[in-house]
Design a protein around this motif. Structure first.
Motif, PDB file in Angstrom:
ATOM      1  N   CYS A  94      27.897  33.531  33.120  1.00 33.50           N
ATOM      2  CA  CYS A  94      26.990  32.466  33.551  1.00 33.50           C
ATOM      3  C   CYS A  94      25.537  32.890  33.315  1.00 33.50           C
ATOM      4  O   CYS A  94      25.233  34.073  33.240  1.00 33.50           O
ATOM      5  CB  CYS A  94      27.205  32.147  35.031  1.00 33.50           C
ATOM      6  SG  CYS A  94      28.896  31.667  35.433  1.00 33.50           S
ATOM      7  N   ALA A 116      30.460  36.156  37.223  1.00 27.28           N
ATOM      8  CA  ALA A 116      31.696  36.265  36.449  1.00 27.28           C
ATOM      9  C   ALA A 116      31.400  37.175  35.262  1.00 27.28           C
ATOM     10  O   ALA A 116      30.468  36.924  34.499  1.00 27.28           O
ATOM     11  CB  ALA A 116      32.147  34.890  35.983  1.00 27.28           C
ATOM     12  N   ILE A 125      35.496  38.157  38.985  1.00 29.81           N
ATOM     13  CA  ILE A 125      34.328  37.626  39.684  1.00 29.81           C
ATOM     14  C   ILE A 125      33.856  38.673  40.681  1.00 29.81           C
ATOM     15  O   ILE A 125      34.613  39.139  41.536  1.00 29.81           O
ATOM     16  CB  ILE A 125      34.621  36.291  40.374  1.00 29.81           C
ATOM     17  CG1 ILE A 125      34.963  35.243  39.305  1.00 29.81           C
ATOM     18  CG2 ILE A 125      33.406  35.842  41.197  1.00 29.81           C
ATOM     19  CD1 ILE A 125      35.214  33.868  39.820  1.00 29.81           C
ATOM     20  N   TRP A 144      37.025  31.012  42.533  1.00 29.29           N
ATOM     21  CA  TRP A 144      37.526  30.783  41.173  1.00 29.29           C
ATOM     22  C   TRP A 144      37.476  29.304  40.803  1.00 29.29           C
ATOM     23  O   TRP A 144      37.135  28.943  39.678  1.00 29.29           O
ATOM     24  CB  TRP A 144      38.951  31.337  41.032  1.00 29.29           C
ATOM     25  CG  TRP A 144      38.920  32.818  40.778  1.00 29.29           C
ATOM     26  CD1 TRP A 144      39.011  33.808  41.709  1.00 29.29           C
ATOM     27  CD2 TRP A 144      38.742  33.456  39.525  1.00 29.29           C
ATOM     28  NE1 TRP A 144      38.909  35.038  41.094  1.00 29.29           N
ATOM     29  CE2 TRP A 144      38.750  34.848  39.756  1.00 29.29           C
ATOM     30  CE3 TRP A 144      38.593  32.996  38.218  1.00 29.29           C
ATOM     31  CZ2 TRP A 144      38.616  35.780  38.730  1.00 29.29           C
ATOM     32  CZ3 TRP A 144      38.453  33.926  37.197  1.00 29.29           C
ATOM     33  CH2 TRP A 144      38.461  35.295  37.459  1.00 29.29           C
ATOM     34  N   TYR A 147      33.890  28.464  40.011  1.00 26.29           N
ATOM     35  CA  TYR A 147      33.558  29.047  38.710  1.00 26.29           C
ATOM     36  C   TYR A 147      34.083  28.166  37.577  1.00 26.29           C
ATOM     37  O   TYR A 147      33.374  27.863  36.624  1.00 26.29           O
ATOM     38  CB  TYR A 147      34.107  30.472  38.603  1.00 26.29           C
ATOM     39  CG  TYR A 147      34.142  31.018  37.203  1.00 26.29           C
ATOM     40  CD1 TYR A 147      32.951  31.293  36.509  1.00 26.29           C
ATOM     41  CD2 TYR A 147      35.349  31.265  36.556  1.00 26.29           C
ATOM     42  CE1 TYR A 147      32.980  31.784  35.227  1.00 26.29           C
ATOM     43  CE2 TYR A 147      35.375  31.762  35.281  1.00 26.29           C
ATOM     44  CZ  TYR A 147      34.192  32.020  34.608  1.00 26.29           C
ATOM     45  OH  TYR A 147      34.229  32.517  33.321  1.00 26.29           O
ATOM     46  N   CYS A 152      30.836  27.901  33.185  1.00 22.39           N
ATOM     47  CA  CYS A 152      29.914  28.891  32.594  1.00 22.39           C
ATOM     48  C   CYS A 152      30.374  29.307  31.217  1.00 22.39           C
ATOM     49  O   CYS A 152      31.503  29.509  30.946  1.00 22.39           O
ATOM     50  CB  CYS A 152      29.817  30.109  33.482  1.00 22.39           C
ATOM     51  SG  CYS A 152      29.084  29.786  35.087  1.00 22.39           S
TER      52      CYS A 152
END
Length: 152
Positions: A94, A116, A125, A144, A147, A152
């Motif tokens: 990211c 991440a 992560i 998760w 994310y 990202c």
């Protein structure tokens, strides 16, 4: 003789310029932006394999963040005597750390924060619970899911 002196000056200038360019690119690896140690109660990232003679208690993992010219992380795995067993470079997935949309209670503002990071095709992560030189590896499904949703 004057021509020889001009050539030497020209090559000296070129050498100085090359050193400056090299230090601009590689020099950042000498000075991490931040350094963290894996918490004792956190699991190791999946890309770290303990040698048979070591236990989790007598090994340590350090993570260095580098921001220039791009965001990367370097992991250094050591035995109890501080000998480096392995170094791994990771790609930060990211552009910046992310937080949960609904963060848990009891954490300082801006925390927990997550990064991440991918090493050898395996993404983990990393969790920072507060402003301290400690990090955790998280398996929290909510983290998760967030994310994956931010892409990202």
């Amino acid at each position: 003789m004057a021509t020889l002196i001009q050539r030497i000056k020209r090559y000296r200038l070129l050498a100085i310029l090359l050193v400056i360019v090299f230090l601009t690119i590689k020099g950042c690896e000498l000075f991490p932006e931040a350094t963290f140690t894996l918490a004792n109660d956190s699991r190791l990232p999946k890309w770290v394999t303990l040698p048979p003679e070591l236990t989790r208690a007598n090994a340590s993992l350090t993570m260095n963040y580098y921001a220039v010219p791009w965001r990367t992380a370097q992991f250094i795995f050591r035995d109890k005597n501080g000998h480096i067993l392995k170094k791994e470079n990771g790609k930060m997935r990211c552009r910046a750390p992310f937080e949960l949309e609904n963060p848990p209670q009891g954490f300082p503002s801006g925390y927990p924060a997550y990064e991440a990071i991918t090493v050898h095709g395996i993404t983990e992560i990393i969790e920072h619970r507060k402003m301290e030189p400690i990090f955790y590896v998280t398996d929290d499904p909510a983290v998760w899911k967030q994310y994956e949703s931010i892409g990202c």
